[in-house]
Structures are given as structure tokens and as C-alpha cells.
Design a protein around this motif. Structure first.
Motif, mmCIF file in Angstrom:
data_model
loop_
_atom_site.group_PDB
_atom_site.id
_atom_site.type_symbol
_atom_site.label_atom_id
_atom_site.label_comp_id
_atom_site.label_asym_id
_atom_site.label_seq_id
_atom_site.Cartn_x
_atom_site.Cartn_y
_atom_site.Cartn_z
ATOM 1 N N MET A 51 0.834 -1.198 0.000
ATOM 2 C CA MET A 51 0.000 0.000 0.000
ATOM 3 C C MET A 51 0.874 1.256 0.000
ATOM 4 N N GLU A 52 2.029 1.187 0.690
ATOM 5 C CA GLU A 52 2.935 2.335 0.722
ATOM 6 C C GLU A 52 3.472 2.666 -0.673
ATOM 7 N N GLY A 53 3.713 1.629 -1.464
ATOM 8 C CA GLY A 53 4.265 1.864 -2.801
ATOM 9 C C GLY A 53 3.231 2.289 -3.818
ATOM 10 N N ALA A 54 1.966 2.178 -3.459
ATOM 11 C CA ALA A 54 0.881 2.399 -4.428
ATOM 12 C C ALA A 54 0.195 3.747 -4.206
ATOM 13 N N SER A 55 -0.521 4.191 -5.221
ATOM 14 C CA SER A 55 -1.325 5.412 -5.067
ATOM 15 C C SER A 55 -2.701 5.063 -4.509
ATOM 16 N N GLY A 56 -3.034 3.776 -4.515
ATOM 17 C CA GLY A 56 -4.362 3.350 -4.072
ATOM 18 C C GLY A 56 -5.281 3.082 -5.239
#
Ligand code: SF4
Length: 707
Positions: free
Chosen positions: A412-417
Motif C-alpha cells: 500500500m505504501e508503494g501504491a497510489s491506491g
């Protein structure tokens, strides 16, 4: 140490154990390759007990539904084997393998008489630590103790099947090798891939960090960067650096903290959260209607209520990236197993104590891979009124076991969502949930209790009220989302309903109503303005911040620059991971939130402000392991419309009075058994927003005894 740890910058593909610091000995590759071939590994004993039987069944489902045939064209991925390795190892860690290594395959690693798939010269070796046996006196001990190996075999086998499906969708050939259905020597490959050292006397494998484990392998012709065998000195790796969490790996202290918790308590200290008689948001039970499955917006999209585009995308929106290709067939194959015949009679002497039974099911949930579990009586309104075909449905069971699956903090940290991993995050949790609840229900039915897994693919119950009543969270501003004090909104639920006598939990209060009342970050960051900036309302008998569910569903279905959406989860300040070795400030904040509610007026505005100042919820490139790819007509291509890589927008504000929300209360729901399109009347739904009661108004009406 106050604000962050090196865990923030630890590259995702290194995993949570510090394998990268271990000494290596390349010369051992020749020694291992010189060993004579072995026969294909299989169980050398009958399955003992109902859990072991169920786990072997589910491993069989994975193996039978593996996707092996490569896509018709290769994906536009780099030739660089290092970057490919980051994607492959990242995927395996994302799916919760404990450790991953890659090696070339010597001829001797193919089992005697095995047919070698053309070109398969690389092996991805997956290792999973065995789960914990419940404490003495816990009835689950009888189930788990003889099924520890099956538990890990099933989970790591499922991960291998999913990874092989991913590689096949990229256009390369891949084959999963799982316990009882494989043709390689997984132990030899584990040594070659740097996951284990072979004891020279006994020939047995030893891992530097894990005492007992299961293995699975994916063989492929996809060229990947490889690891080297471990030197025997690696077995002395648990020094001070390991206990402190060297290089941002999970520390030995945190692992020990988890090991010391009673198994029925799960991963997080939910037992420290204040319990209350009723949920912190009003529910007028007699005013909550039972609703048909046809009313859910994803079902409405399937029927054409949201128009042609949404209907078309409904079939692919969560599966239009390569990572889910290996998941879909197994998820579908598990549906017919969610319910089934019940064995004659239950053993009242073994299962007559509801409190002990509850502990047993929570321990079993944890063993099978759920993070936390709670139990409630399932009210009639939590059961759908009509099935997907519009046929009336009965209330089936008395209790609901609600289990939470973390959607995985680091990814989730690496993603924009709302980029090209978002749909996969959901599907991974749904697949894990289907496996957990399915195995649990099968085990209970074998013990003589009716039980049904209620999964994302096929559920007879609404999960949101059950999670609330089972004491696993409070309703948040996101709306139709119950937020957990330790995982925040970053979770999916799976439910098992049953008539086994159980002891329900109480709802919880950790101050979320105050927090969300003073925080608008999810509303601010929502790409389609579906989350309300304004106050709570009464909707279908519930007090809640009511989202525009149609707008949310439409965005998730038709998001062209990613798959689905979980941006509210990604950016919420309570999307965190609280560990013994996490940032000190975060641990203090989490403790205060639960134990010092009187500090709320001071701390909540500060926490909300600080979250933005520290850039929490922004993109963390160290955690991006995946390729952004779109599957179009069965082939991976560069995403046609691009990729959402959103940054935070702290300056954004919306006047609640100007936010146009559409609400579809029970009175406006589609006719349950009319499967033709019943277009959503958005104009009417927007008018409904103005008619909704306030919680204070509804409470006063109730106090007056008015219907
Ligand atoms: Fe509540 Fe803020 Fe999280 Fe939204 S972002 S759910 S308002 S805490």
C-alpha cells in the motif's frame, strides 16, 4: 527512530527476513547438483483429523486450477533479470511467503521419471514458516497439531499457483510444484536458492531463521536474477543485529512478541481496546431492512443498471492486471465448497463450552492466516433477503465468525491506491479469505456443525454490520467501511456462519467517531468525491457518514489508469502498522488513542496535521515492486490510458453544502427478481440526500417512541 525506521526504505523484494546479510558459498551449488535425483515428494501418511483433510482438499483445488499456458504474446517487461526478479519476489512476499529464493535448475533437481517442461531453467523457491499450535486446553489444538504441515503446504502451494499464473499471464511458461503435485526436488532447490543449509550428517535442511517450514516451487523459462547457496555459517545469523531489525527487516523482538501471544488473540492486541454494549454509531435494529443481493452496486453494474461501460468493465475491472490471473480459477473453484453436507451428530462433550469453542475458532483463524477474528450473533438484517436470481433467502445460522485479512501495509505504501496493483490487493485478500473460511467451514461440518463460508465471491450475509457487532472496528468517514484500531481501513473481511455454540464479542470504542469528525483526509483524497465532507446521517437505520456508493462503484469499475480503487485506505492516517520495533511516535500515538481518550481534543487535530506534514500516505518508491501492466484481450500491454501515481493534495477543500451526493435507500432499491436493467435514478437519489434524518433527530424520535 521517532518518525520512521529503516523499514520505510527497505526494498520490498528483500522480504521481512534479512536474508541479504547472510554469508554465501557458491561452491555448494556443485555439491548439491551432484546428489542423485529423488522421487516426487508426497504425503507418506493419511491425513489425520478434519482440518488436515480440508487443507489437503484445498491444496488440491489450487493444484487443479493452476494456469500454466503462457499468454499469446509476451508482456512489455524489461530484459533486465534483476528488475524481473524484483517483480517476482515482490509478488511472492506480497502473497505472504516467508522467504523467497531463485536459482537455476540442475538436471538432477528434476524428480526421477519427471517430464521436464521445455525451457524451464529457473526455479523460484517459496518457503513458509509453519503456523503455531494452539495452547493446551484450547479445543483447536486437536485440529491443528496433526495438520501443521498441511496448513503451510496449502498456503505456500496456493502462492506458487498464483505466482505461476502471474508469470504465464506475462507470456512465459511456468509450472507450480506443490506438495503431492510436483516434479522437482524442492529441498535441493531450496539449498541452491539460498534458503536452507543441508546438514551434512542427517541430510536434513535447516533455515537460519525458521525452525519448521514448507516449500513450493515455480519452474519457468522466464530469465531471472538468481541467488547463491548459503554458507553453513549462515545458521549462526541470529545475533544482536537480527534482534534489532537489521536493515529494516522485521526484528527478532517483534517476532518474539507475536510468538508469545495466545493464538486466539491474533496478531494485534484487540484485547486492550475498550468494549461497549452497543456500537458507537446508532443502529435502530427494527429500522434496518433486509436487502437483496440485486441491490449491491457491483451486482447492479452486472445487470446493466449503471450503463454499458460499467457493465462491460464489471467482468474485468479487478482482473485486468497480470497479478490476479492465477487467483481467479481457484477463487471460482472454491465457491461450490463454501457449504456442504454436515456429518451426523456433534460431540457435545468436546464442544459444549461456547467460550472454549470461540477460542478454538479464533486460534484456527489465526493458524490459517487471518490477522484478527471476532464473533457475533448475526442479526436477521445482516442476511440478504433475496439471492442473485431474486429468490427469497432464509436466515441460516445463528453466529458469525468475522475474520480480517490485512491488505498488506508495504505494498500500500508503494501504491497510489488506484494504480495497477489496487485490484490485486483486494483479490489477494479475498482469495486468502475464501481459503480460510472454506477450510474452517469444512472442518466444522466434519465435526457435525452446519457452517458456511461467506466470501467475496458468494456471500449470504452483509459483512459490514457483522464486523461492527463482532467488535473488530467502528464505522468510519469512508462510510461503508469499518475501521480497525490496528490495521486502520486496510483490510478485507471474510465470514463463516455457523450454529456451533459460541460466545459473542462486544463492539469496541477507540474514539474513531471523534477522530473522523476532525479528519477529512479520505474525503479530500478520494478521486471521485464519493466520501462526504459533511456530518453523519441516518441511512436505512444506521448512523453513518454516507458515501455516494454509486459514484464510488462507478469509479472502481471504470478507472482507466488503474484497477479498482483503495485510495481512501491508502491515505487514511490510521493506515499504519504498529509493531514493537516501529516508529516510537506511532507507538505512542496508538497507545494514547486506545488508553487515553481524554487527550483526544489535543491529540487528534495534532495527529491529523502531523500526518500531512510528514507526508504520510504519499508514494514510497522503495515499496513499488510490480510492473504497471494492463491485460487487454488476454495479453499484457502498457496501460492504454496510463497510470495513476497520485500525490497528496493537502490544500484541497470542498464545501459540504456543495458536495452533490446520491443516496439509494431501501425504498429505491431495484426489484430483486427482475434481472433486466433497472437504471439507477441518480436525480431522485440526489433528492433523497436532502430528506435523510440527522442522528440527533432520529434519537429524539426514538425517545418519543415514534416509529
Ligand atoms: Fe477517518 Fe480520516 Fe481515516 Fe477518513 S482518512 S477514515 S476521516 S481517519
Amino acid at each position: 527512530m521517532w518518525f520512521s525506521t529503516r523499514a520505510d526504505s527497505r526494498p520490498y523484494h528483500l522480504g521481512t527476513y534479512p536474508l541479504e546479510v547472510l554469508p554465501r558459498d557458491p561452491a555448494l551449488a556443485a555439491v548439491e547438483a551432484a546428489r542423485p535425483p529423488v522421487v516426487a515428494p508426497a504425503y507418506d501418511r493419511a491425513a489425520e483429523g478434519p482440518l488436515a483433510v480440508a487443507l489437503r482438499d484445498y491444496l488440491g483445488i489450487f493444484a487443479a486450477n493452476a494456469v500454466r499456458d503462457p499468454a499469446a504474446a509476451k508482456a512489455p517487461v524489461p530484459d533486465d533479470p534483476q528488475r524481473r526478479m524484483v517483480d517476482v519476489k515482490g509478488y511472492a512476499y506480497f502473497m505472504n511467503a516467508s522467504q523467497v529464493g531463485i536459482c537455476r535448475i540442475p538436471d538432477s533437481a528434476w524428480c526421477s521419471g519427471a517430464e521436464r517442461p521445455a525451457g524451464h531453467d529457473h526455479a523460484v523457491v517459496l518457503l513458509l514458516a509453519h503456523g503455531r499450535v494452539p495452547e493446551a486446553g484450547n479445543p483447536a489444538r486437536d485440529w491443528v497439531a496433526p495438520a501443521v504441515q498441511e496448513g503451510a503446504d496449502c498456503r505456500i502451494g496456493g502462492i506458487a499457483v498464483c505466482l505461476a499464473g502471474h508469470i504465464a499471464q506475462l507470456g512465459w511458461s511456468a509450472e507450480p510444484h506443490v506438495m503431492g503435485a510436483g516434479s522437482v526436488d524442492a529441498e535441493r532447490l531450496a539449498v541452491l536458492a539460498g534458503l536452507a543449509v543441508r546438514d551434512p550428517d542427517s541430510g536434513r535442511l535447516r533455515n537460519p531463521y525458521v525452525d519448521a517450514f514448507s516449500l513450493a516451487v515455480v519452474t519457468t523459462d522466464y530469465a531471472l536474477a538468481v541467488d547463491e547457496p548459503l554458507a553453513p555459517a549462515a545458521l549462526r545469523a541470529k545475533g544482536p543485529a537480527y534482534w534489532l531489525g537489521i536493515n529494516g527487516a522485521t526484528s527478532g523482538r517483534e517476532r518474539r512478541r507475536r510468538q508469545k501471544r495466545a493464538t486466539h488473540l491474533g496478531a494485534y492486541p484487540m484485547e486492550t481496546v475498550r468494549r461497549v454494549e452497543r456500537p458507537t454509531t446508532l443502529i435502530f435494529d427494527e429500522e434496518v431492512p433486509r436487502v437483496p443481493k440485486r441491490a449491491a452496486f457491483f451486482d447492479r453494474a452486472l445487470r446493466g443498471d449503471l450503463g454499458e461501460k460499467a457493465q462491460k468493465e464489471r467482468h474485468r475491472f479487478a482482473f485486468k492486471q497480470p497479478h490476479t490471473a492465477g487467483m481467479l480459477p481457484s477463487m471460482r473453484a472454491m465457491v461450490p465448497r463454501q457449504d456442504g453436507p454436515v456429518a451426523d451428530g456433534s460431540d457435545a462433550a468436546r464442544f459444549g463450552d461456547p467460550a472454549a469453542n470461540s477460542r478454538a475458532l479464533k486460534s484456527l483463524a489465526y493458524f490459517l492466516g487471518a490477522d484478527v477474528a471476532g464473533i457475533c450473533e448475526a442479526p436477521a438484517y445482516a442476511w440478504f433477503s433475496h439471492d442473485a436470481q431474486g429468490e427469497p433467502m432464509a436466515v441460516k445460522h445463528r453466529y458469525a465468525v468475522v475474520m480480517l485479512i490485512d491488505q498488506e501495509f508495504d505494498t500500500m505504501e508503494g501504491a497510489s491506491g488506484d494504480d495497477w496493483i489496487s485490484g490485486t490487493q483486494s483479490m489477494r485478500a479475498y482469495l486468502r479469505g475464501a481459503e480460510i473460511a472454506g477450510v474452517m467451514a469444512e472442518t466444522l461440518r466434519a465435526e457435525g456443525f452446519p457452517a458456511r463460508a461467506q466470501t467475496n465471491v458468494d456471500s449470504d450475509v452483509l459483512h459490514i454490520p457483522l464486523m461492527l457487532l463482532a467488535g473488530l472496528g467502528e464505522l468510519s468517514r469512508i462510510g461503508e467501511l469499518v475501521l480497525n484500531p490496528f490495521m486502520g481501513p486496510r483490510l478485507k473481511t471474510v465470514v463463516m456462519t455457523t450454529d456451533m455454540p459460541l460466545e459473542p464479542d462486544l463492539p469496541i470504542d477507540f474514539g474513531l467517531q471523534y477522530f473522523c469528525g476532525n479528519c477529512h483526509k479520505c474525503a479530500r483524497e478520494c478521486p471521485c468525491d464519493a466520501i462526504p465532507w459533511g456530518p453523519k446521517v441516518m441511512f436505512n437505520g444506521y448512523e453513518m457518514w454516507k458515501p455516494d456508493a454509486e459514484r464510488c462503484a462507478r469509479y472502481r469499475l471504470t478507472n482507466a489508469r488503474g484497477s479498482a480503487c483503495g485510495r481512501c485506505m491508502k491515505t487514511c492516517p490510521l493506515n499504519k502498522i504498529v509493531t514493537a520495533d516501529g516508529p516510537l511516535l506511532q507507538r505512542i500515538a496508538s497507545w494514547c488513542g486506545i488508553h487515553a481518550p481524554f487527550l483526544k481534543p489535543l491529540l487528534v487535530p495534532l495527529a491529523v496535521r502531523l500526518d500531512d506534514v510528514l507526508g504520510k500516505g504519499d508514494l514510497n518508491p522503495a515499496k513499488k515492486w510490480w510492473f504497471d501492466l494492463e491485460v487487454v484481450d488476454g495479453i499484457c500491454v502498457e496501460p492504454v490510458k496510463g497510470v495513476n501515481r497520485r500525490r497528496l493534495d493537502p490544500s484541497r477543500r470542498l464545501d459540504p453544502a456543495k458536495q452533490k451526493m446520491a443516496y439509494y435507500p431501501a425504498a429505491d432499491m431495484p426489484v430483486p427478481n427482475d434481472l433486466d436493467p433497472q437504471p439507477a435514478d441518480r436525480k431522485k437519489a440526489m433528492a433523497r440526500a436532502a430528506e435523510l434524518e440527522t442522528p440527533a433527530g432520529a434519537a429524539a424520535r426514538h425517545a418519543r417512541g415514534e416509529p
